[in-house]
Design a protein around this motif. Structure first.
Motif, PDB file in Angstrom:
ATOM      1  N   VAL A   1       2.327  27.650 -36.896  1.00 38.27           N
ATOM      2  CA  VAL A   1       2.260  26.851 -35.880  1.00 38.27           C
ATOM      3  C   VAL A   1       1.900  27.526 -34.585  1.00 38.27           C
ATOM      4  O   VAL A   1       2.193  27.870 -33.961  1.00 38.27           O
ATOM      5  N   PRO A   2       0.595  26.509 -34.092  1.00 30.98           N
ATOM      6  CA  PRO A   2       0.521  26.691 -32.972  1.00 30.98           C
ATOM      7  C   PRO A   2       0.976  27.211 -31.769  1.00 30.98           C
ATOM      8  O   PRO A   2       1.895  26.678 -31.232  1.00 30.98           O
ATOM      9  N   GLU A   3       1.106  28.580 -31.063  1.00 30.87           N
ATOM     10  CA  GLU A   3       2.164  28.754 -29.581  1.00 30.87           C
ATOM     11  C   GLU A   3       2.593  27.837 -29.040  1.00 30.87           C
ATOM     12  O   GLU A   3       3.548  27.577 -28.031  1.00 30.87           O
ATOM     13  N   GLU A   4       1.709  27.040 -28.410  1.00 32.87           N
ATOM     14  CA  GLU A   4       1.473  25.385 -27.705  1.00 32.87           C
ATOM     15  C   GLU A   4       2.570  24.863 -27.632  1.00 32.87           C
ATOM     16  O   GLU A   4       3.080  24.087 -27.038  1.00 32.87           O
ATOM     17  N   LEU A   5       3.062  24.647 -29.458  1.00 35.86           N
ATOM     18  CA  LEU A   5       3.176  23.486 -29.630  1.00 35.86           C
ATOM     19  C   LEU A   5       4.782  23.960 -30.291  1.00 35.86           C
ATOM     20  O   LEU A   5       5.494  23.272 -30.724  1.00 35.86           O
ATOM     21  N   LEU A   6       5.381  25.423 -30.394  1.00 31.42           N
ATOM     22  CA  LEU A   6       6.910  25.892 -30.533  1.00 31.42           C
ATOM     23  C   LEU A   6       7.477  25.372 -29.553  1.00 31.42           C
ATOM     24  O   LEU A   6       8.353  25.037 -29.920  1.00 31.42           O
ATOM     25  N   PRO A   7       7.149  25.411 -28.618  1.00 33.89           N
ATOM     26  CA  PRO A   7       8.481  24.691 -27.538  1.00 33.89           C
ATOM     27  C   PRO A   7       8.554  23.119 -28.111  1.00 33.89           C
ATOM     28  O   PRO A   7      10.171  22.325 -26.840  1.00 33.89           O
ATOM     29  N   PHE A   8       8.192  21.933 -29.242  1.00 28.73           N
ATOM     30  CA  PHE A   8       8.532  20.881 -28.939  1.00 28.73           C
ATOM     31  C   PHE A   8       9.217  20.616 -30.203  1.00 28.73           C
ATOM     32  O   PHE A   8       9.804  20.244 -30.832  1.00 28.73           O
ATOM     33  N   LEU A   9       9.754  22.035 -31.268  1.00 30.77           N
ATOM     34  CA  LEU A   9      10.776  21.765 -32.263  1.00 30.77           C
ATOM     35  C   LEU A   9      11.758  21.661 -31.570  1.00 30.77           C
ATOM     36  O   LEU A   9      11.931  22.406 -30.995  1.00 30.77           O
ATOM     37  N   PRO A  10      12.431  20.576 -32.254  1.00 29.97           N
ATOM     38  CA  PRO A  10      13.660  20.408 -31.697  1.00 29.97           C
ATOM     39  C   PRO A  10      14.549  21.361 -31.920  1.00 29.97           C
ATOM     40  O   PRO A  10      15.476  21.011 -30.736  1.00 29.97           O
ATOM     41  N   GLU A  11      14.922  22.563 -32.844  1.00 34.89           N
ATOM     42  CA  GLU A  11      15.923  23.897 -32.159  1.00 34.89           C
ATOM     43  C   GLU A  11      15.005  24.637 -31.038  1.00 34.89           C
ATOM     44  O   GLU A  11      15.876  24.982 -30.624  1.00 34.89           O
ATOM     45  N   ARG A  12      14.047  24.278 -30.901  1.00 36.01           N
ATOM     46  CA  ARG A  12      13.424  25.471 -30.122  1.00 36.01           C
ATOM     47  C   ARG A  12      12.801  24.255 -28.252  1.00 36.01           C
ATOM     48  O   ARG A  12      12.599  24.329 -27.530  1.00 36.01           O
ATOM     49  N   PHE A  13      13.243  23.383 -28.303  1.00 34.11           N
ATOM     50  CA  PHE A  13      13.398  21.931 -27.469  1.00 34.11           C
ATOM     51  C   PHE A  13      13.680  22.220 -25.654  1.00 34.11           C
ATOM     52  O   PHE A  13      14.285  22.768 -25.573  1.00 34.11           O
ATOM     53  N   ASP A  14      11.842  22.056 -24.550  1.00 34.12           N
ATOM     54  CA  ASP A  14      12.055  22.883 -23.427  1.00 34.12           C
ATOM     55  C   ASP A  14      11.446  21.424 -23.125  1.00 34.12           C
ATOM     56  O   ASP A  14      10.177  21.613 -23.067  1.00 34.12           O
ATOM     57  N   ALA A  15      12.061  21.597 -22.154  1.00 29.35           N
ATOM     58  CA  ALA A  15      12.331  19.736 -21.109  1.00 29.35           C
ATOM     59  C   ALA A  15      10.851  20.640 -19.966  1.00 29.35           C
ATOM     60  O   ALA A  15       9.878  19.219 -20.115  1.00 29.35           O
ATOM     61  N   ASP A  16      10.634  21.482 -19.734  1.00 27.57           N
ATOM     62  CA  ASP A  16       9.676  22.027 -19.420  1.00 27.57           C
ATOM     63  C   ASP A  16       8.980  21.468 -19.694  1.00 27.57           C
ATOM     64  O   ASP A  16       7.232  21.343 -19.161  1.00 27.57           O
ATOM     65  N   ALA A  17       7.646  22.137 -20.793  1.00 28.87           N
ATOM     66  CA  ALA A  17       7.214  22.537 -22.160  1.00 28.87           C
ATOM     67  C   ALA A  17       7.132  20.471 -22.279  1.00 28.87           C
ATOM     68  O   ALA A  17       5.326  20.597 -21.830  1.00 28.87           O
ATOM     69  N   VAL A  18       7.351  19.620 -22.146  1.00 24.90           N
ATOM     70  CA  VAL A  18       7.199  18.598 -22.550  1.00 24.90           C
ATOM     71  C   VAL A  18       6.483  17.085 -20.830  1.00 24.90           C
ATOM     72  O   VAL A  18       5.424  16.781 -21.367  1.00 24.90           O
ATOM     73  N   ARG A  19       6.803  18.319 -20.379  1.00 25.31           N
ATOM     74  CA  ARG A  19       6.491  17.786 -18.767  1.00 25.31           C
ATOM     75  C   ARG A  19       5.397  18.413 -18.568  1.00 25.31           C
ATOM     76  O   ARG A  19       4.646  17.614 -17.869  1.00 25.31           O
ATOM     77  N   ASP A  20       4.813  19.555 -18.678  1.00 26.13           N
ATOM     78  CA  ASP A  20       3.353  19.792 -18.385  1.00 26.13           C
ATOM     79  C   ASP A  20       2.541  19.667 -19.649  1.00 26.13           C
ATOM     80  O   ASP A  20       1.540  19.618 -19.308  1.00 26.13           O
ATOM     81  N   TYR A  21       2.470  19.652 -20.854  1.00 23.42           N
ATOM     82  CA  TYR A  21       1.812  19.288 -21.891  1.00 23.42           C
ATOM     83  C   TYR A  21       0.997  18.086 -21.518  1.00 23.42           C
ATOM     84  O   TYR A  21       1.533  17.253 -20.861  1.00 23.42           O
ATOM     85  N   GLN A  22      -0.530  19.068 -21.543  1.00 17.21           N
ATOM     86  CA  GLN A  22      -1.308  17.874 -21.496  1.00 17.21           C
ATOM     87  C   GLN A  22      -2.460  17.886 -22.995  1.00 17.21           C
ATOM     88  O   GLN A  22      -2.560  18.101 -23.306  1.00 17.21           O
ATOM     89  N   VAL A  23      -2.584  16.761 -22.737  1.00 13.73           N
ATOM     90  CA  VAL A  23      -2.998  15.862 -24.480  1.00 13.73           C
ATOM     91  C   VAL A  23      -4.589  15.108 -23.460  1.00 13.73           C
ATOM     92  O   VAL A  23      -4.212  13.868 -22.599  1.00 13.73           O
ATOM     93  N   PRO A  24      -5.603  15.466 -23.872  1.00 13.74           N
ATOM     94  CA  PRO A  24      -7.055  14.850 -23.422  1.00 13.74           C
ATOM     95  C   PRO A  24      -6.456  13.302 -23.760  1.00 13.74           C
ATOM     96  O   PRO A  24      -6.265  12.854 -24.748  1.00 13.74           O
ATOM     97  N   VAL A  25      -7.622  12.931 -22.699  1.00  8.06           N
ATOM     98  CA  VAL A  25      -7.583  11.215 -22.968  1.00  8.06           C
ATOM     99  C   VAL A  25      -7.811  10.830 -23.642  1.00  8.06           C
ATOM    100  O   VAL A  25      -7.704   9.584 -24.282  1.00  8.06           O
ATOM    101  N   SER A  26      -8.839  11.415 -24.037  1.00  4.92           N
ATOM    102  CA  SER A  26     -10.118  10.610 -24.866  1.00  4.92           C
ATOM    103  C   SER A  26      -9.227  10.830 -26.656  1.00  4.92           C
ATOM    104  O   SER A  26      -9.496   9.497 -27.243  1.00  4.92           O
ATOM    105  N   LEU A  27      -8.729  11.430 -26.447  1.00  7.22           N
ATOM    106  CA  LEU A  27      -7.447  11.369 -27.884  1.00  7.22           C
ATOM    107  C   LEU A  27      -6.419   9.910 -27.987  1.00  7.22           C
ATOM    108  O   LEU A  27      -6.679   9.609 -28.595  1.00  7.22           O
ATOM    109  N   PHE A  28      -6.112   9.657 -26.844  1.00  6.32           N
ATOM    110  CA  PHE A  28      -5.868   8.474 -26.684  1.00  6.32           C
ATOM    111  C   PHE A  28      -6.674   7.255 -26.553  1.00  6.32           C
ATOM    112  O   PHE A  28      -5.914   5.907 -27.417  1.00  6.32           O
ATOM    113  N   GLY A  29      -7.357   7.511 -26.253  1.00  5.64           N
ATOM    114  CA  GLY A  29      -8.598   6.504 -26.195  1.00  5.64           C
ATOM    115  C   GLY A  29      -8.634   6.260 -27.840  1.00  5.64           C
ATOM    116  O   GLY A  29      -8.957   4.945 -28.526  1.00  5.64           O
ATOM    117  N   THR A  30      -8.806   7.177 -28.575  1.00  4.39           N
ATOM    118  CA  THR A  30      -8.603   7.372 -30.434  1.00  4.39           C
ATOM    119  C   THR A  30      -8.460   6.586 -30.731  1.00  4.39           C
ATOM    120  O   THR A  30      -8.356   5.346 -31.534  1.00  4.39           O
TER     121      THR A  30
END
Length: 375
Positions: free
Chosen positions: A236-265
């Motif tokens: 599991v990449p380090e940047e995804l660890l705060p998204f595991l339900p047992e490690r859920f980090d609200a600040d990480a969710v707010r700050d996480y950036q997904v490339p807009v082109s991924l959503f375009g695809t």
């Protein structure tokens, strides 16, 4: 209450890829005196389309089994609500005066669907539970039909219009369980849609959960989150660890950036699948309405919607009142940096191409890559 002689209500799904303007359409339909606007039901029941099989199970269901689907408190929505990250489309906001609280979760049907209909959703929830308890054993499709008919009778409406953001993904389930339904397909410029997705908590969360699923080989949100959960996290990449339900980090969710082109695809892929499903329906059962056309000519667009619903639904007063509520979006893909904008255009091009191939083009000016290339 519906009676055995009550005519069956009309059936319409307002569908799209998500972030396409369908929320606005559901709000406008709520103002129509004959339409029951059902908002985000299947989105929340499936917990953002993760647990679709649980929402459309095979075989007959008892009333209690069907109620468990409607009243489920699913993992992703529960975590987002508990951490103050629920998207604005979620209308039930736990407080000292509400029955359900953020830490214990809110039943799926209460997150948006019931508050969209009434200012007293807890009371309506009780009414609905009592009504569903009287449903005879039936397949899940028949249960949904009874549910919608009861709500139509409860609010004195003759047609229901269910709208869940991103529900194009459920086209095959809708066709199976609602063979007589019609579809109001809201289409928005994929580049603006993708930009909106990239800034939306729900869509960013969906992208991360998908990445975790691919990495772990299973959906971690299909389990009950627990501080005692043990996993092999080596891959599991380090940047995804705060998204595991047992490690859920609200600040990480707010700050996480997904490339807009991924959503375009994603938008292009959904448009290709969705158009394949909708094109298999009788042409008179589908209305493709561009969000840009609704913005440019709201009264005319609402008239088109009324005509599609049926002659009895054309209502000039509704058109005038609701046209005044249509406003312009606050951002545009054109404001992106050059490199990001070019990547986004390339990602969205297949979606524009499939729309053009099916003759789904806007009346207003949407300068799509497909249009410029002559497709």
């Amino acid at each position: 209450m519906p009676t055995p002689t009550s005519p069956a209500p009309g059936q319409v799904f307002v569908t799209g890829t998500g972030r396409c303007g369908s929320t606005l359409v559901s709000e406008l339909l709520r103002e129509h005196p004959q339409v029951l606007s059902l908002s985000e039901l299947f989105n929340h029941l499936t917990d953002m389309y993760r647990i679709t099989a649980r929402v459309f199970p095979e075989g007959p269901l008892t009333a209690a089994e069907f109620w468990r689907i409607l009243s489920s408190r699913n993992t992703v929505n529960r975590l987002l609500t508990a951490h103050g990250l629920a998207p604005k489309e979620v209308l039930y906001r736990p407080s000292a005066t509400t029955r359900f609280q953020a830490d214990t979760g809110v039943p799926a049907v209460l997150l948006t669907t019931l508050p969209h209909l009434t200012d007293t959703p807890d009371e309506l929830y009780d009414e609905l539970e009592a009504a569903v308890a009287r449903f005879p054993d039936a397949g899940v499709g028949e249960h949904y039909h009874r549910l919608f008919a009861w709500l139509c009778a409860r609010f004195g409406r003759t047609l229901w219009a269910e709208r869940s953001g991103g529900s194009l993904i459920l086209a095959s389930q809708f066709r199976e369980h609602f063979p007589d339904a019609r579809y109001l397909h809201i289409v928005r410029d994929g580049r603006d849609t993708a930009l909106s997705m990239s800034r939306h908590t729900g869509f960013r969360m969906a992208a991360v959960v998908m990445a975790l699923h691919l990495t772990l080989g299973h959906d971690p949100y299909a389990e009950q989150p627990s501080l005692d959960t043990e996993r092999d996290l080596g891959f599991v990449p380090e940047e995804l660890l705060p998204f595991l339900p047992e490690r859920f980090d609200a600040d990480a969710v707010r700050d996480y950036q997904v490339p807009v082109s991924l959503f375009g695809t994603y938008w292009a892929d959904e448009m290709q699948r969705g158009m394949a499903a909708l094109s298999a329906l009788p042409r008179e059962n589908v209305l493709h309405l561009w969000y840009e056309d609704l913005l440019a000519a709201p009264e005319e667009s609402l008239h088109r919607i009324g005509e599609f619903l049926g002659a009895d639904f054309v209502d000039a007063d509704w058109e005038r009142r609701c046209a005044a509520k249509v406003g312009a979006p606050s951002s545009s893909w054109r404001d992106l940096p050059d490199a990001e904008r070019e990547e986004l255009e390339q990602a969205c091009a297949p979606g524009f191409s499939v729309l053009a191939a099916h003759g789904v083009v806007p009346l207003s000016d949407v300068s799509a890559p497909a249009a410029r290339s002559g497709i």
